[in-house]
Every structure is written in C-alpha cells, then in structure tokens.
Design a protein around this motif. Sequence first.
Motif, PDB file in Angstrom:
ATOM      1  N   ALA A 410      66.096 142.245 -38.755  1.00  0.00           N
ATOM      2  CA  ALA A 410      67.514 142.537 -39.044  1.00  0.00           C
ATOM      3  C   ALA A 410      67.615 143.640 -40.100  1.00  0.00           C
ATOM      4  N   ARG A 411      66.770 143.570 -41.117  1.00  0.00           N
ATOM      5  CA  ARG A 411      66.798 144.612 -42.174  1.00  0.00           C
ATOM      6  C   ARG A 411      66.343 145.963 -41.603  1.00  0.00           C
ATOM      7  N   ASP A 412      65.313 145.912 -40.727  1.00  0.00           N
ATOM      8  CA  ASP A 412      64.858 147.160 -40.079  1.00  0.00           C
ATOM      9  C   ASP A 412      65.992 147.762 -39.256  1.00  0.00           C
ATOM     10  N   ARG A 413      66.763 146.884 -38.589  1.00  0.00           N
ATOM     11  CA  ARG A 413      67.871 147.375 -37.772  1.00  0.00           C
ATOM     12  C   ARG A 413      68.921 148.051 -38.648  1.00  0.00           C
ATOM     13  N   ASP A 414      69.186 147.455 -39.827  1.00  0.00           N
ATOM     14  CA  ASP A 414      70.147 148.078 -40.753  1.00  0.00           C
ATOM     15  C   ASP A 414      69.662 149.458 -41.174  1.00  0.00           C
ATOM     16  N   ALA A 415      68.342 149.555 -41.407  1.00  0.00           N
ATOM     17  CA  ALA A 415      67.773 150.846 -41.835  1.00  0.00           C
ATOM     18  C   ALA A 415      67.912 151.867 -40.706  1.00  0.00           C
ATOM     19  N   ALA A 416      67.636 151.431 -39.470  1.00  0.00           N
ATOM     20  CA  ALA A 416      67.733 152.343 -38.317  1.00  0.00           C
ATOM     21  C   ALA A 416      69.180 152.808 -38.132  1.00  0.00           C
ATOM     22  N   ARG A 417      70.115 151.861 -38.328  1.00  0.00           N
ATOM     23  CA  ARG A 417      71.536 152.233 -38.181  1.00  0.00           C
ATOM     24  C   ARG A 417      71.953 153.214 -39.275  1.00  0.00           C
ATOM     25  N   ASP A 441      77.448 142.064 -36.464  1.00  0.00           N
ATOM     26  CA  ASP A 441      77.548 143.072 -37.505  1.00  0.00           C
ATOM     27  C   ASP A 441      78.529 142.585 -38.556  1.00  0.00           C
ATOM     28  N   GLY A 442      78.018 142.217 -39.687  1.00  0.00           N
ATOM     29  CA  GLY A 442      78.874 141.740 -40.783  1.00  0.00           C
ATOM     30  C   GLY A 442      79.068 142.844 -41.814  1.00  0.00           C
ATOM     31  N   PRO A 443      79.926 142.576 -42.808  1.00  0.00           N
ATOM     32  CA  PRO A 443      80.198 143.600 -43.835  1.00  0.00           C
ATOM     33  C   PRO A 443      78.938 143.977 -44.632  1.00  0.00           C
ATOM     34  N   THR A 444      77.972 143.046 -44.695  1.00  0.00           N
ATOM     35  CA  THR A 444      76.763 143.364 -45.462  1.00  0.00           C
ATOM     36  C   THR A 444      75.611 143.731 -44.539  1.00  0.00           C
ATOM     37  N   GLY A 445      75.916 144.079 -43.300  1.00  0.00           N
ATOM     38  CA  GLY A 445      74.850 144.472 -42.372  1.00  0.00           C
ATOM     39  C   GLY A 445      74.634 143.419 -41.304  1.00  0.00           C
ATOM     40  N   THR A 446      73.462 143.480 -40.670  1.00  0.00           N
ATOM     41  CA  THR A 446      73.172 142.601 -39.548  1.00  0.00           C
ATOM     42  C   THR A 446      73.108 141.133 -39.978  1.00  0.00           C
ATOM     43  N   GLN A 447      73.908 140.307 -39.304  1.00  0.00           N
ATOM     44  CA  GLN A 447      73.843 138.863 -39.546  1.00  0.00           C
ATOM     45  C   GLN A 447      73.139 138.234 -38.338  1.00  0.00           C
ATOM     46  N   VAL A 448      72.223 137.319 -38.623  1.00  0.00           N
ATOM     47  CA  VAL A 448      71.459 136.685 -37.553  1.00  0.00           C
ATOM     48  C   VAL A 448      71.649 135.183 -37.657  1.00  0.00           C
ATOM     49  N   ARG A 449      71.895 134.558 -36.497  1.00  0.00           N
ATOM     50  CA  ARG A 449      71.894 133.083 -36.493  1.00  0.00           C
ATOM     51  C   ARG A 449      71.334 132.567 -35.173  1.00  0.00           C
ATOM     52  N   PRO A 450      70.859 131.336 -35.195  1.00  0.00           N
ATOM     53  CA  PRO A 450      70.222 130.793 -33.982  1.00  0.00           C
ATOM     54  C   PRO A 450      71.201 130.787 -32.808  1.00  0.00           C
TER      55      PRO A 450
END
Length: 451
Positions: A410-417, A441-450
Amino acid sequence: MRLFDTARGQVVPFETRRPGKVSMYVCGPTVYAPPHIGHGRQTVLYDVLRRYLTWSGYAVDHVSNVTDIDDQIINRAADEGTTPDDVARTYEQVWWDAMDALGLDRPTQTPHATAYVEQMVELVSELVGRGLAYETSDGVYLDTSQVEGYGLLALQDLEQMRAGARIETIEEKRSPFDFVLWKKAKPGEPSWPAPFGAGRPGWHTECVVMSLDLLGEGFDLHTGGQDLRFPHHENERAQAVALGRRFANHWMHHAFVEVKGEKMSKSLGNVTNLVDLVTEYDPRAFRLLILQSHYRSPMDITGEAMGDAETAIGRLDTFARRAAAEGLWDGSPDAASVDRFRQAMDDDLDTPAATALVFGLVRQANAALDVDDRTTAAPLASAVRELSTTLGLVLRTAAAAVPDEVQALARDRDAARAAKDWAAADALRDRIVAAGYLVEDGPTGTQVRPA
Ligand SMILES: [Zn+2]
C-alpha cells in the motif's frame, strides 16, 4: 410461512410434505464458464431461504445439481483443445470457489449429471415404452400433446405462443413444444449407450431424474430463475406428469439481475462475472444488495451501489466491534425484534423489511450506548447478531489485522501514485487485491482492509 407459488400464481402457505423437514431442489450450474452475477443472486437467495428455514427449526435437504455434460461444455472443450471432462472439472472448481467467497453453505447434495445417465436412460426408455416419447434421426422427444396440462408453468396460452414466437424446431418433431430427452451423439462427442442409440441426456431429463431420485415424489420446493420457468421447469414437470409421478409441490422463481454500465452510474470497472465481483468488493456487500431487493423484483448492480453497500457493511462491523467491546454481543436477543423479523421473512421472504429491521436495531442500540444505557442496548445488540447471522451476514467483531507485507504494498502504491507512475500503482493495487484485501483511496493514502 407464506411464499409465492408460480404454478398457483399467488402467495400461499408453504406446506411441507413431512413435518419439520424441507426438501428443496435448486437448478445448478452448467459448468463451462465462470458464474455470472445472476448466479450469485440465485445462490445467495436460496442460501438465505435455507438458513432461515434451518433457523426456524426445519431440517433442510438442499439438492443442487451440476450439469457436467452439455453442448456448451463440448464446444468449450473443442475451442480450448481440451476434453469436456477437463472443462467441467475446471469450471466446477471456479464455481465453488466463488460460492465459498460468498459465504454460502454448500448444498446438502450436489449430484452430477454424468453419474445419473443410466437412470436417465431408464426414464427415457419408460417414456418410449409407454408411447409417450418418439425417436427421430437426432434423438428422442417427449410427445407433449399427451401430457395433461402441459404448459402450466408457461403462464400463457401455448397456441398464442406457437403463433407469436419463433420456436426452434426440426421437421421430425410432431409439435414445436416437444423437447429432446436424449441426443444422439455426433462423431467424436462423448456418449453413453442406450437402446435408442448412443448419446447423452437432454438437460430437462437430468433435473427430473436427479430431483426425484434424491428428494422423492412430491418434494416440497423447486426453485430457479424466472428464465427457467419455461421451458426448463415445465419440461421437467411434464416428464414426471407423463409417468404419473408427483413432482414439486411448490415453485419459486426469482427475478433477474441487471448489471448497469458506465453511462448509468459509476462503472463496475473490470467486473464481468461473479468471480471479478467477489474479488473487487466485499462479498457481503453483494449479499446485502440481494437482501435489500425482494426476490421477485429485478435488481440493478452498479459500482456505486456496491460501494454504498460496502460502506453500510462497514457501519454494521463498527457496531459489532462496539457491542463486543462492551460485552453486549452474546446475550439473548430482544424477543419483539425477533418476532418482527420472523413476520417479515414469513411474508413471502420479505428480506428488504428484515434487513431494514437490522439497521434500525443498530441505530437504536448505538443511541442507547451513546447515553450509557446498556440495559436497552444489550438485547438489541444480541438481536443484531442473531438476525444478521440468520441472513448470512457475518459481522466482524474484531478489526482484522492487515499483514506488514500488504501494508508495504500500500505504501509502495502511494509512492507510485505520487510519482504519477499509474501503471505501477495499478499493478500494486492488483497485487493487494490478489492477496485478498480491498483497496480504498483515503485522505491519508491507500487504505487496505480484508475482503
Ligand atoms: Zn433444472
């Protein structure tokens, strides 16, 4: 309980052949492609019905067949250069994987057509022997003119249908409504021996043989989509009637699903079938949309509706966590709410009312908890647990952990974006989804949940 019966054209008391037992037959898949979204509505709907009947104290025998020999399977095998057996096995596995993702209880019995061919040959032989079926150059057909009341489930005058509709026919058929019981094999096709020539059973013969064998004469409930009412269900019924056997006592049919495209609303993106849908979205959101539509009304599926349903499920989960944290999740449910639930479900399976009741209970219980009124909140919270579980909506009382490696993606995706590398961002998104998580896509970047 009262249910609409297609044959009688009205809501009638649902009476069972034996007290405390329900025998139901759901026409299952022909396994040659991934299940479509309509299959999802069907399987979730009858899962809800079965759960409700079980919760109400019935022992439910739920039979759903697998059609593992069929023209479409043979064609797919030819296209892919493989065998019909391989096609059937592959897509049956895809089917069950999708059903598992939807959280369905598997049917109690899942007969395969290929395991019943001998009995199908016996049934066709009996029809031929009694002069109720006749042989042509390409197969054996039922003479529908000899079936008393043929056309019951067509719900319209057959003579008008004959005049108005283009009905596929071969010259040797005595009536356009006569249908194939046995198809003679063409060279290279899989076949089974039979006195009227090697071949394979017709689809309508499969279901009548398997349902009567496993559930017995006069079984309680036969179900399926509206599109199966005629000719499929009528033709199953006709074979039983021709032989003087009592068939299903009650017929239940559900309406279509329409998948709305981009122009109508937010796009469903790459979702073309049920497998895509349960991968892209929380499968519980799809169940919620099904519950919120009455089974006899058509329903639309849009990306926007799926997104809204995920948000609604999120609210239910948040409440479940709150109630569990307060120790109010496992008590005894509010009796009046359980009664109202039962009234709704007994009224022709009014799942929209039953679901609205659950959301109403969540609002009331939250309001009570906001003012520390645990006495009021406790039975309401327990009712939410009891009733949502009965509908097959399993709420999460603990925030499921997302593993570090998925968080890292998710953090890598934020960096790519941030670097506007959209291809890389999409690829990372796909990896997170493939690992079984939902991406938002949340205000603080990619949000991930199951998922
Ligand atoms: Zn069937």
